[in-house]
Motif scaffolding. Structure first.
Motif, short mmCIF file in Angstrom:
data_model
loop_
_atom_site.label_atom_id
_atom_site.label_comp_id
_atom_site.label_asym_id
_atom_site.label_seq_id
_atom_site.Cartn_x
_atom_site.Cartn_y
_atom_site.Cartn_z
N ALA A 83 0.84 -1.21 0.00
CA ALA A 83 0.00 0.00 0.00
C ALA A 83 0.87 1.25 0.00
N ILE A 84 1.91 1.27 0.80
CA ILE A 84 2.81 2.42 0.86
C ILE A 84 3.50 2.62 -0.50
N MET A 85 3.94 1.53 -1.10
CA MET A 85 4.61 1.63 -2.40
C MET A 85 3.67 2.16 -3.49
N VAL A 86 2.45 1.65 -3.50
CA VAL A 86 1.48 2.08 -4.51
C VAL A 86 1.11 3.55 -4.31
N GLU A 87 0.90 3.93 -3.06
CA GLU A 87 0.58 5.34 -2.77
C GLU A 87 1.73 6.26 -3.18
N ALA A 88 2.98 5.84 -2.93
CA ALA A 88 4.13 6.66 -3.32
C ALA A 88 4.21 6.78 -4.83
N LEU A 89 3.98 5.71 -5.54
CA LEU A 89 3.99 5.74 -7.01
C LEU A 89 2.88 6.63 -7.55
N ALA A 90 1.69 6.49 -6.98
CA ALA A 90 0.56 7.32 -7.42
C ALA A 90 0.83 8.80 -7.15
N SER A 91 1.41 9.10 -6.01
CA SER A 91 1.73 10.48 -5.66
C SER A 91 2.76 11.06 -6.62
#
Length: 110
Positions: free
Chosen positions: A95-103
């Protein structure tokens, strides 16, 4: 049920997982799942439902009763299929990785 066997193999390939991994995720022995993909045996309804869940599809699609098109992109289906075997800690990391990529994408960084 030859079409069912073909659909099992095709769907696992679409998700980028081996047939043995699909069987393992469904809680089936390699031999039992192998019988299904080789069209030597037919699973009961509960097993079809369990396999469909693992393969992120419906029993109807596996049995060739439904629409062949998938609304969700295959990458999302692959992610959803893999989520079922991750621990809560692993899910948090993802979740943290996906959120960072999306950001990063939203900010125009890639």
């Amino acid at each position: 049920m030859e079409q069912f066997a073909s659909n099992l193999k095709k769907r696992a390939a679409e998700l980028g997982i081996s047939n043995s991994e699909a069987g393992r995720r469904a809680g089936l022995s390699e031999r039992r799942y192998g019988n299904y993909i080789a069209d030597r045996r037919e699973p009961d309804l509960a097993t079809v439902v369990r396999i469909a869940k693992v393969l992120q599809t419906t029993p109807d699609r596996l049995l060739s009763f439904g629409d062949e098109t998938e609304a969700e992109p295959i990458a999302q289906q692959r992610i959803r299929a893999a989520i079922g075997v991750l621990s809560p800690d692993d899910l948090e990391t993802v979740a943290i990785m996906v959120e960072a990529l999306a950001s990063k994408r939203h900010a125009g960084g890639g």
